[in-house]
Design a protein around this motif. Structure first.
Motif, PDB file in Angstrom:
ATOM      1  N   LYS A 271      11.320 -36.305  98.139  1.00  0.00           N
ATOM      2  CA  LYS A 271      10.774 -37.354  97.280  1.00  0.00           C
ATOM      3  C   LYS A 271       9.443 -37.895  97.797  1.00  0.00           C
ATOM      4  O   LYS A 271       8.622 -38.401  97.026  1.00  0.00           O
ATOM      5  CB  LYS A 271      11.773 -38.497  97.162  1.00  0.00           C
ATOM      6  CG  LYS A 271      12.829 -38.302  96.103  1.00  0.00           C
ATOM      7  CD  LYS A 271      12.275 -38.595  94.716  1.00  0.00           C
ATOM      8  CE  LYS A 271      13.389 -38.593  93.678  1.00  0.00           C
ATOM      9  NZ  LYS A 271      12.857 -38.886  92.329  1.00  0.00           N
ATOM     10  N   ASN A 488      15.597 -42.872  95.168  1.00  0.00           N
ATOM     11  CA  ASN A 488      15.214 -42.728  93.756  1.00  0.00           C
ATOM     12  C   ASN A 488      14.062 -43.642  93.362  1.00  0.00           C
ATOM     13  O   ASN A 488      13.343 -43.351  92.405  1.00  0.00           O
ATOM     14  CB  ASN A 488      16.424 -42.987  92.861  1.00  0.00           C
ATOM     15  CG  ASN A 488      17.480 -41.909  92.993  1.00  0.00           C
ATOM     16  OD1 ASN A 488      17.169 -40.765  93.322  1.00  0.00           O
ATOM     17  ND2 ASN A 488      18.736 -42.256  92.749  1.00  0.00           N
ATOM     18  N   GLY A 491       9.714 -42.732  93.747  1.00  0.00           N
ATOM     19  CA  GLY A 491       8.829 -42.297  92.663  1.00  0.00           C
ATOM     20  C   GLY A 491       8.099 -43.455  92.027  1.00  0.00           C
ATOM     21  O   GLY A 491       6.897 -43.360  91.718  1.00  0.00           O
TER      22      GLY A 491
END
Length: 505
Positions: A271, A488, A491
């Motif tokens: 990520k 998560n 981003g």
């Protein structure tokens, strides 16, 4: 943002007064106006303020703030020590202005026990500023203790009264416990350590336009990682790049029953933008890693524990999450470190293995980044009395070993071999969960692989980690947020960074 000592803040005031030019009373007025405007904008559900003023310049700030809030329509009661009415010169000017306003009630500290602190009352602390050199005593100590017992919202001006700005207080010191601290121009070092920072509440830094020339030309080894620092580090991803442009990361860790840790580190490396991401783990974790992180390529390091770590060139290694400390794993790590020369990231069980033998410490490659929490740091380098002493020891060890130390805490500190300290102010207590440190390891490994320098990778890494946690807390709460939620949210942090960076072009 630089963190200045009390002495340098005093010099900044003097330089501004001399070179702007502005009088000291006008500078006090400027500071008070900033405070009054913030309070007016954020405290409209309350109608009354009880302002507690000392005899020095902090009390002068309090007098000026009380006057300004009164003129904005609030009910104001000001408490002073009527047994000792000898004020500093600037405080005296504002005291006289206050006395001329008939609508403001001047009360004595001794009246505090009979005062009605109703639910519409906010307490403002302007008793002592940064010049305090000893713990509060007598009536001041009593006033602070009584105020701390009240449930009303509490605001400190510049610094909570009783707190020393540059050092730790005595264990039994009396310190005002604020919900908000409105501080001027700079963070104070004491705000950033757990023993003292717990008294500040939310810190709001108000720009009072001290001389930028002085600030830029005055050196400091202590910094806060703010938006300006991040803007100067973050690199926009290039359109004509390919996966090789953004480096190769190998995340090493995992053992039977601890595959979750290495999975979190791997997913956060992905990520955070690593071009090629590998995970070197024992074979018992193969299916879960390939299922949950299919973008990462699997490398077999053993069966239930890692017993070999493959050396590859032009690769950044992040070693430690879920690694375990079995003998075979210890042997594999030591053998790898004996042959590996490039900077890498060491965390968790990798650090626990290194702490077993002082000779292992010498194997850490120069410019590497280690990320211990306080207990891991203690195992590595020994016990310290408090977080101030721990930081001093970390600075010594970073210099001696030529490494970067990411000392995890509420305000995580990045300590460089040259002695600089970067305090991180993103993040929250929702990160106080197993797995949060594994995410940080993956992020920093990924950034180092992307050709950020070691210092940049560590500084940007802890900021990203904390910022993603802040986004997760807003969405799920500090209690319910999980490490996977933090991953998560990376981003969204990058979207925000890219938006700001492109707007500035």
């Amino acid at each position: 943002m630089k963190v200045f000592t009390v002495e340098n803040i005093r010099l900044a005031d003097q330089y501004t007064i001399k070179n702007e030019p502005v009088s000291s009373v006008q500078l006090m007025e400027r500071a008070a106006l900033n405070c009054a405007e913030w309070i007016y904008s954020n405290c409209k559900n309350h109608t009354k303020f009880a302002v507690f003023c000392g005899n020095g310049n902090n009390g002068g700030d309090g007098f000026a703030i009380a006057r300004m809030l009164y003129l904005k329509g609030f009910d104001i009661d000001v408490f002073i020590n009527k047994d000792h009415l000898k004020f500093s010169d600037d405080a005296l000017v504002n005291y006289k202005k206050l006395k001329d306003i008939s609508g403001i009630s001047l009360k004595d500290f001794h009246e505090i026990e009979r005062y009605n602190f109703d639910e519409k009352t906010i307490i403002i602390d302007a008793l002592f500023g940064t010049g305090l050199s000893r713990n509060p005593e007598g009536i001041f100590k009593k006033v602070i203790e009584i105020l701390n017992s009240k449930v009303n919202p509490k605001i400190s001006i510049d610094i909570p009264s009783g707190m020393f700005a540059d050092q730790i207080n005595n264990e039994n010191a009396t310190i005002f416990k604020a919900d908000y601290t409105l501080t001027f121009q700079f963070w104070k070092r004491a705000f950033l350590h757990p023993e003292t920072g717990s008294f500040t509440g939310k810190v709001v830094v108000l720009d009072i336009n001290l001389s930028q020339e002085f600030i830029e030309n005055t050196s400091s080894n202590d910094f806060v990682i703010d938006d300006e620092v991040i803007k100067n580090i973050f690199k926009i991803r290039q359109d004509f790049a390919h996966k090789g442009t953004y480096g190769k990361s190998i995340i090493v860790g995992g053992s039977y029953g601890k595959i979750g840790a290495i999975m979190l580190a791997t997913k956060s490396a992905l990520k955070a933008g690593s071009g090629l991401t590998f995970v070197l783990a024992p074979n018992c974790g193969y299916e879960i890693l390939q299922t949950n992180a299919p973008e990462a390529m699997f490398m077999n390091g053993g069966e239930k524990n890692i017993n070999q770590i493959e050396e590859q060139e032009n690769t950044v290694y992040g070693i430690g999450p879920g690694l375990g400390t079995e003998k075979e794993t210890e042997k594999a790590l030591v053998k790898f470190l004996e042959n590996h020369q490039s900077p890498l990231i060491l965390d968790a069980d990798a650090l626990n293995i290194i702490s077993k033998d002082n000779n292992y410490m010498k194997l850490i490659p120069k410019k590497s980044i280690i990320t211990p929490h306080p207990k891991e740091f203690e195992r590595l380098f020994g016990k310290t009395e408090n977080s101030f002493d721990r930081l001093d020891l970390a600075k010594t060890k970073a210099k001696d070993l030529g490494i970067y130390i990411v000392l995890k805490d509420h305000h995580t500190q990045v300590i460089t071999p040259s002695g600089n300290v970067f305090y991180n102010i993103t993040g929250n207590s929702g990160l106080a969960k197993g797995g949060s440190g594994d995410i940080l390891t993956g992020i920093i490994t990924s950034l180092l692989a992307q050709k950020y320098s070691e210092e940049e990778a560590a500084v940007l890494g802890v900021w990203l980690h904390g910022k993603a946690a802040d986004f997760a807390a807003e969405k799920y709460s500090k209690e319910a947020m999980q490490p996977t939620d933090v991953i998560n949210e990376l981003g969204n942090v990058f979207l925000d960074l890219n938006k700001k960076a492109t707007t500035q072009l």
